[in-house]
Every structure is written in C-alpha cells, then in structure tokens.
Design a protein around this motif. Structure first.
Motif, mmCIF file in Angstrom:
data_model
loop_
_atom_site.group_PDB
_atom_site.id
_atom_site.type_symbol
_atom_site.label_atom_id
_atom_site.label_comp_id
_atom_site.label_asym_id
_atom_site.label_seq_id
_atom_site.Cartn_x
_atom_site.Cartn_y
_atom_site.Cartn_z
ATOM 1 N N SER A 256 0.834 -1.208 0.000
ATOM 2 C CA SER A 256 0.000 0.000 0.000
ATOM 3 C C SER A 256 0.866 1.254 0.000
ATOM 4 O O SER A 256 2.067 1.203 0.265
ATOM 5 C CB SER A 256 -0.914 0.008 1.225
ATOM 6 O OG SER A 256 -0.176 0.359 2.384
ATOM 7 N N ASP B 71 0.334 3.507 2.171
ATOM 8 C CA ASP B 71 0.303 3.975 3.560
ATOM 9 C C ASP B 71 1.717 4.039 4.123
ATOM 10 O O ASP B 71 2.582 3.246 3.750
ATOM 11 C CB ASP B 71 -0.499 3.019 4.449
ATOM 12 C CG ASP B 71 -1.963 2.957 4.116
ATOM 13 O OD1 ASP B 71 -2.433 3.780 3.299
ATOM 14 O OD2 ASP B 71 -2.656 2.073 4.657
ATOM 15 N N LYS B 72 1.915 4.959 5.058
ATOM 16 C CA LYS B 72 3.124 4.911 5.866
ATOM 17 C C LYS B 72 2.849 3.888 6.959
ATOM 18 O O LYS B 72 1.756 3.873 7.542
ATOM 19 C CB LYS B 72 3.429 6.277 6.464
ATOM 20 C CG LYS B 72 3.885 7.280 5.444
ATOM 21 C CD LYS B 72 4.259 8.590 6.114
ATOM 22 C CE LYS B 72 4.710 9.585 5.075
ATOM 23 N NZ LYS B 72 5.051 10.880 5.674
ATOM 24 N N LYS B 73 3.819 3.022 7.214
ATOM 25 C CA LYS B 73 3.630 1.973 8.208
ATOM 26 C C LYS B 73 4.748 2.026 9.235
ATOM 27 O O LYS B 73 5.902 2.282 8.901
ATOM 28 C CB LYS B 73 3.603 0.605 7.525
ATOM 29 C CG LYS B 73 2.387 0.437 6.609
ATOM 30 C CD LYS B 73 2.452 -0.832 5.800
ATOM 31 C CE LYS B 73 3.371 -0.794 4.628
ATOM 32 N NZ LYS B 73 3.177 0.209 3.613
ATOM 33 N N ARG C 54 -0.722 2.199 10.753
ATOM 34 C CA ARG C 54 -0.854 2.578 9.343
ATOM 35 C C ARG C 54 -1.381 3.999 9.281
ATOM 36 O O ARG C 54 -2.416 4.296 9.874
ATOM 37 C CB ARG C 54 -1.823 1.646 8.628
ATOM 38 C CG ARG C 54 -1.442 0.180 8.667
ATOM 39 C CD ARG C 54 -2.534 -0.676 8.050
ATOM 40 N NE ARG C 54 -2.645 -0.374 6.640
ATOM 41 C CZ ARG C 54 -2.124 -1.118 5.668
ATOM 42 N NH1 ARG C 54 -1.458 -2.203 5.960
ATOM 43 N NH2 ARG C 54 -2.272 -0.774 4.415
ATOM 44 N N THR D 292 -2.544 7.008 6.660
ATOM 45 C CA THR D 292 -2.975 7.303 5.299
ATOM 46 C C THR D 292 -3.307 8.779 5.189
ATOM 47 O O THR D 292 -3.806 9.377 6.150
ATOM 48 C CB THR D 292 -4.233 6.473 4.953
ATOM 49 O OG1 THR D 292 -3.970 5.101 5.224
ATOM 50 C CG2 THR D 292 -4.611 6.627 3.500
ATOM 51 N N SER D 293 -3.083 9.353 4.038
ATOM 52 C CA SER D 293 -3.386 10.771 3.848
ATOM 53 C C SER D 293 -4.834 11.065 4.231
ATOM 54 O O SER D 293 -5.717 10.232 4.091
ATOM 55 C CB SER D 293 -3.116 11.188 2.404
ATOM 56 O OG SER D 293 -3.946 10.464 1.518
ATOM 57 N N LYS E 296 -8.236 10.307 2.363
ATOM 58 C CA LYS E 296 -8.749 8.937 2.336
ATOM 59 C C LYS E 296 -9.360 8.520 3.673
ATOM 60 O O LYS E 296 -9.630 7.353 3.898
ATOM 61 C CB LYS E 296 -7.626 7.965 1.959
ATOM 62 C CG LYS E 296 -7.101 8.163 0.557
ATOM 63 C CD LYS E 296 -6.053 7.121 0.242
ATOM 64 C CE LYS E 296 -5.511 7.322 -1.169
ATOM 65 N NZ LYS E 296 -4.442 6.377 -1.471
ATOM 66 N N ARG F 97 -10.725 4.858 4.994
ATOM 67 C CA ARG F 97 -9.933 4.173 6.021
ATOM 68 C C ARG F 97 -10.780 3.862 7.246
ATOM 69 O O ARG F 97 -10.601 2.834 7.886
ATOM 70 C CB ARG F 97 -8.712 4.997 6.406
ATOM 71 C CG ARG F 97 -7.617 4.943 5.368
ATOM 72 C CD ARG F 97 -7.240 3.490 5.099
ATOM 73 N NE ARG F 97 -6.108 3.393 4.242
ATOM 74 C CZ ARG F 97 -6.133 2.822 3.036
ATOM 75 N NH1 ARG F 97 -7.242 2.332 2.561
ATOM 76 N NH2 ARG F 97 -5.043 2.729 2.327
ATOM 77 N N GLU G 94 -7.958 10.282 13.618
ATOM 78 C CA GLU G 94 -7.464 11.196 12.591
ATOM 79 C C GLU G 94 -6.718 12.333 13.271
ATOM 80 O O GLU G 94 -7.105 12.776 14.351
ATOM 81 C CB GLU G 94 -8.633 11.742 11.765
ATOM 82 C CG GLU G 94 -9.362 10.665 10.985
ATOM 83 C CD GLU G 94 -10.628 11.163 10.308
ATOM 84 O OE1 GLU G 94 -10.679 12.361 9.960
ATOM 85 O OE2 GLU G 94 -11.554 10.351 10.142
ATOM 86 N N GLY H 31 -2.892 12.343 9.181
ATOM 87 C CA GLY H 31 -3.887 11.694 8.339
ATOM 88 C C GLY H 31 -4.768 10.759 9.143
ATOM 89 O O GLY H 31 -4.989 10.951 10.335
ATOM 90 N N ASN I 15 -5.367 7.229 10.892
ATOM 91 C CA ASN I 15 -4.486 6.278 11.569
ATOM 92 C C ASN I 15 -5.247 5.034 11.986
ATOM 93 O O ASN I 15 -6.316 5.142 12.602
ATOM 94 C CB ASN I 15 -3.891 6.922 12.823
ATOM 95 C CG ASN I 15 -3.071 8.142 12.519
ATOM 96 O OD1 ASN I 15 -1.865 8.057 12.405
ATOM 97 N ND2 ASN I 15 -3.718 9.290 12.378
#
Length: 115
Positions: free
Chosen positions: A15, A17-19, A33, A35-36, A39, A43, A68, A72, A74
């Motif tokens: 993905s 996503d930053k993980k 995780r 995500t911007s 999204k 999410r 959030e 982003g 979470n």
C-alpha cells in the motif's frame, strides 16, 4: 487510547500507507498505518470492516484503534510476529502449501459472508 512511546518505519508492503512498528507505554507492540487525510472516510470503513472480520475469528492483525490527526487517518493494529508469505511458502512442502491455500480459501469464504 493506547500511548505510543516509540515508532520505527516499515518499508515493506504494497500500500501507499506509511507503516510503523510501534511500542506502547505498557510494552505492547502494534502496527500503525497512516494514510493521507483525503482517504479518511475509506480508512474508517476499512477499520470497521477489519473489526467485523476479526470478530469472525479470521487470524489477522487485530484492529485496536482508529483516529485522525494532522498526519492523516491512523489505524492501530496488534503486531503479529512472522515471516512474509512470499519468503516462507517456497520453503514448505507442496502438501503444506496446498493445505494453507485451502485454509486461506475458508477464511476468504468467511470474509465474503459479511455484507
């Protein structure tokens, strides 16, 4: 809310996503995780679906929290120690690979039973 005291970025995965592998104040380990923000709606829905799937007993990272913030959307999940299936499966006997594939099919059938 679980208090995160450390986090280490994870580069693996498919993905965008930053993980992160994170540790909580009480020593628990989790997958975070991020995500911007645009999204966030999808999410949140993903988090709720993960909770429903986990309730069926499907073995997975158990979803713990969703929030959030400026980073982003979470999702915090319990950490599951293990080896990537792409690396582990080729080391197994063909019969074991088949049995695991059949079991995965059963789990998918359970997941698809959800509305």
């Amino acid at each position: 809310m679980i208090e995160i005291v450390s986090r280490r970025e994870i580069q693996a995965g498919w993905s965008g996503d930053k993980k992160y592998r994170v540790r909580s104040a009480d020593g628990g380990e989790y997958l975070l995780r991020v995500t911007s923000g645009e999204k966030a709606t999808s999410r949140r829905a993903m988090f709720e679906m993960q909770r429903a799937v986990a309730a069926l007993g499907v073995p997975m990272c158990q979803p713990e929290e969703y929030w959030e913030n400026a980073e982003g959307a979470n999702i915090l999940q319990r950490w599951v120690e293990g080896e990537d299936a792409r690396d582990a499966l080729p080391k197994l006997a063909p019969q074991t690979q088949y049995a695991l594939g059949a079991r995965a099919g059963q789990w998918l059938n359970m997941i698809h039973s959800l509305p």
